[in-house]
Structures are given as structure tokens and as C-alpha cells.
Design a protein around this motif. Structure first.
Motif, PDB file in Angstrom:
ATOM      1  N   ILE A   1       0.869  -1.174   0.000  1.00  0.00           N
ATOM      2  CA  ILE A   1       0.000   0.000   0.000  1.00  0.00           C
ATOM      3  C   ILE A   1       0.909   1.228   0.000  1.00  0.00           C
ATOM      4  O   ILE A   1       1.671   1.441   0.951  1.00  0.00           O
ATOM      5  CB  ILE A   1      -0.917   0.015   1.244  1.00  0.00           C
ATOM      6  N   ASP A   2       0.851   1.991  -1.063  1.00  0.00           N
ATOM      7  CA  ASP A   2       1.734   3.153  -1.234  1.00  0.00           C
ATOM      8  C   ASP A   2       0.926   4.421  -0.960  1.00  0.00           C
ATOM      9  O   ASP A   2       0.329   5.003  -1.868  1.00  0.00           O
ATOM     10  CB  ASP A   2       2.320   3.168  -2.637  1.00  0.00           C
ATOM     11  N   LEU A   3       0.901   4.824   0.291  1.00  0.00           N
ATOM     12  CA  LEU A   3       0.123   6.004   0.678  1.00  0.00           C
ATOM     13  C   LEU A   3       0.667   7.272   0.036  1.00  0.00           C
ATOM     14  O   LEU A   3      -0.095   8.161  -0.347  1.00  0.00           O
ATOM     15  CB  LEU A   3       0.119   6.163   2.201  1.00  0.00           C
ATOM     16  N   ALA A   4       1.982   7.377  -0.064  1.00  0.00           N
ATOM     17  CA  ALA A   4       2.577   8.573  -0.655  1.00  0.00           C
ATOM     18  C   ALA A   4       2.119   8.736  -2.092  1.00  0.00           C
ATOM     19  O   ALA A   4       1.788   9.861  -2.534  1.00  0.00           O
ATOM     20  CB  ALA A   4       4.100   8.494  -0.572  1.00  0.00           C
ATOM     21  N   ALA A   5       2.065   7.632  -2.842  1.00  0.00           N
ATOM     22  CA  ALA A   5       1.617   7.698  -4.233  1.00  0.00           C
ATOM     23  C   ALA A   5       0.139   8.072  -4.307  1.00  0.00           C
ATOM     24  O   ALA A   5      -0.275   8.871  -5.167  1.00  0.00           O
ATOM     25  CB  ALA A   5       1.867   6.357  -4.919  1.00  0.00           C
ATOM     26  N   LEU A   6      -0.682   7.489  -3.422  1.00  0.00           N
ATOM     27  CA  LEU A   6      -2.106   7.836  -3.402  1.00  0.00           C
ATOM     28  C   LEU A   6      -2.298   9.323  -3.151  1.00  0.00           C
ATOM     29  O   LEU A   6      -3.098   9.986  -3.829  1.00  0.00           O
ATOM     30  CB  LEU A   6      -2.815   7.018  -2.326  1.00  0.00           C
ATOM     31  N   ARG A   7      -1.550   9.875  -2.206  1.00  0.00           N
ATOM     32  CA  ARG A   7      -1.721  11.285  -1.862  1.00  0.00           C
ATOM     33  C   ARG A   7      -1.223  12.198  -2.980  1.00  0.00           C
ATOM     34  O   ARG A   7      -1.818  13.248  -3.235  1.00  0.00           O
ATOM     35  CB  ARG A   7      -1.036  11.568  -0.527  1.00  0.00           C
TER      36      ARG A   7
END
Length: 345
Positions: A277-283
Motif C-alpha cells: 500500500i503506497d500512501l505517498a503515491a495515493l496522496r
């Protein structure tokens, strides 16, 4: 948001068999079966993390994984036999698993609430590494179980609108829950996304096959339109009921904010549905102007009046009255009649 967010981690949709408690003679026997299921889960979770790695920080379990669902039992009988107390032994045992492995552990159970002593709710929950429940969402659309809408006025008095659409802001992102077929109701996910949801925890128990079902299409749609991850954990069959055990078995998956299926498993018990899960990419994706930024392009005022004028399924039908199971179909018929009277169907 937490002070030190984790921008990348692994998550698992753990597909396990549900051992139903319908045939248990009483609460003591049902509790013993639930504890046996938790003990088994503890072993499966430990083994899964050993395989995936210590950066596995989130595990989602299937719908009603401890009990199965009522099959003709009255509300009072099911409440006595199979429903969890909000601070009960089952949550405590699951909390110890979360503590031991320093994970967020999400699932779904039938739950009692002292504010509504004659009812129970189907509840999606998330337990933090501290062992505490940090997210408690009660299913809002159900065919045969009470919902907050059925006691709407009192539920709002008790929990407010934020309690109806809760989002837990944690170090692994903003977590929200969807229960099983609620993936088919875009408004539920949208209201949670409006409150910041980044990862939808979808505990489900559904038919899985080669052809894409409406729920499969809905999972991708909810991910795309809300620019969020969907972690969907299905059962690996339900045993100890007359229903053929593999009727709800397989297809647990994780979908990213672009609608891409990142991991998926087939049938049977499995820990194969895990991914990063890549939160930085989602944001970054959510903050980038452009055609695909659907959240920023949504004009909610266009729809508010239409929703406020639509009254089809009646609220508050379970306040201050004893309910039998026939009530659910009778109330649905009221909604169908209203829709027909208005020429909508």
C-alpha cells in the motif's frame, strides 16, 4: 493524521473459512467455537506475517468470520447466542493478536450495543496495534439485520453523523469500512471519502466465479471514483450450516486508487492476496490536477436537493417495538410501493 505516518506498508486480505455457530446449543458453546476460531486465526496470522514480512501492518478478515449469519433465528436468540459485546472477550482476544504482531486487524461481527438493548448491529471494526478498537462502523444497508437507519433519530443522538460514517486517522492512513454488499451502494463509500477515507476495509462473504459479478465491478468503481484502496477479504467457505460450504468462497483482492487489481487469490483458505500500500503515491495522485482527479471535480451541491427530497425506505421502524424477522421484508415492500406510486419503478 498521526505525527509519523507510514507512507508504504503491506496489507493482506486474509481468506479464511467461517465456522458457523448456528448449531451451538447456547452461548457457552458458541463462545467456545468463537474462541477456537480466534486461536486458529492467531496461528494463520503469525504464519502469514512470517511469509509476507514484518512490514505487513494491516490484515482484513472476512464478513462475520467468527459466527456465520442467522438462519431463521429470532433477533433475541441470535443476540444471545452469537453477538459480541463492545468490550467483550472476543475483542480482547483479537486485540492481543494485534498487539503481538503490531498490526491493524480489521473484521466484521454481529455486535450488541447497550444503547439499543433489544437489537444488534452488523459491525465492521479495526483494532490498532495498541489492542484498542479504533474504528467501529455499523452496516447501514442490510436485508435481514437491524441498522442505524432503523433507529435513526436515537442513533444520531448517541453517536452523531461522524459515528454513522466513521474514519479512523491512523499512522497507516485514513481507514474506513464497508460491509459486504454495501460495496454496491456508492453513497456509503462517498460519504466516507468526503471524511478523508483512503483505505476501505471490505469484509465480505460472497459468491466468486470466473465471470465478473456486480460486486466485482463495484469494487473497481468504488476505488476509482473515490481514489482509494479497496482491501476486500472474502470467506473461504462457510461450514456447519445446511448451505453448501463453498457457496461463498474465493476472490479476496486488493485494488488500488486507479482501479488496478494488485493482488487476488482463488478459492480456499489463502494469504495470497497481499500487496504494498503506497500512501505517498495515493496522496500525490489525489493532489494532482487533471481529468482523473474525480474527488476534486465532484460538485456535491448538484445532488443535495434531490437526495433531501427522496424518502423511500422509512427510517426509525425499529424504535420502541419488538421486531420479528418478517419486519424486514414488510419494510422493503413499503419502499417498493412508494417507488411505484411515484412512477420510479
Amino acid at each position: 493524521m498521526e505525527a509519523n505516518p507510514i507512507e508504504s506498508f503491506r496489507a493482506l486480505a486474509l481468506q479464511v473459512t467461517c465456522h458457523a455457530v448456528n448449531q451451538a446449543r447456547d452461548r457457552a458453546e458458541a463462545s467456545a467455537l468463537m474462541q477456537k476460531a480466534i486461536d486458529r486465526l492467531a496461528q494463520q496470522i503469525a504464519a502469514s506475517i512470517a511469509f509476507i514480512g514484518s512490514d505487513c501492518r494491516l490484515i482484513v478478515l472476512p464478513e462475520y468470520f467468527l459466527t456465520g449469519f442467522p438462519m431463521g433465528e429470532s433477533l433475541s436468540v441470535w443476540a444471545e447466542k452469537a453477538c459480541l459485546e463492545m468490550a467483550g472477550a472476543e475483542y480482547e482476544a483479537l486485540g492481543k493478536i494485534a498487539q503481538k504482531h503490531q498490526i491493524f486487524l480489521a473484521g466484521n461481527a454481529y455486535e450488541l450495543d447497550p444503547n439499543f438493548p433489544d437489537l444488534y448491529f452488523q459491525t465492521c471494526f479495526a483494532i490498532a496495534p495498541s489492542g484498542s478498537v479504533v474504528l467501529r462502523y455499523r452496516r447501514l444497508n442490510s436485508m435481514f439485520a437491524p441498522t442505524p437507519h432503523d433507529v435513526w433519530d436515537k442513533y444520531l443522538d448517541c453517536y452523531g453523523l461522524e459515528g454513522v460514517f466513521p474514519v479512523a486517522k491512523t499512522e497507516i492512513g485514513n481507514l474506513a469500512a464497508l460491509a459486504s454488499e454495501e460495496i454496491l451502494y456508492p453513497e456509503v463509500a462517498r460519504c466516507l471519502a468526503m471524511r478523508g477515507a483512503e483505505i476501505f476495509l471490505h469484509s465480505t462473504s460472497e459468491v466468486y466465479g470466473k465471470e465478473r459479478s456486480p460486486k466485482e465491478a463495484a469494487k473497481i468503481s468504488r476505488a476509482v471514483e473515490n481514489m482509494a484502496y479497496i482491501i476486500s477479504a472474502n470467506t473461504a467457505g462457510i461450514v456447519n450450516t445446511p448451505i453448501p460450504s463453498a457457496s461463498a468462497d474465493g476472490g479476496s483482492k486488493i485494488i488500488d486508487y486507479r482501479g488496478l487489481v494488485l493482488a487476488e487469490t482463488a478459492t480456499g483458505e489463502s494469504m495470497a492476496a497481499f500487496t504494498e500500500i503506497d500512501l505517498a503515491a495515493l496522496r500525490r495522485y489525489r493532489r494532482r490536477p487533471g481529468l482523473n482527479n474525480l474527488l476534486s471535480r465532484q460538485r456535491f451541491e448538484l445532488f443535495a436537493a434531490s437526495y433531501s427530497q427522496a424518502h423511500f425506505y422509512p427510517a426509525n421502524t425499529m424504535l420502541d417495538k419488538e421486531i420479528e424477522r418478517k419486519h424486514f421484508l414488510q419494510t422493503q415492500q413499503v419502499a417498493i410501493d412508494r417507488l411505484a406510486d411515484l412512477g420510479i419503478i
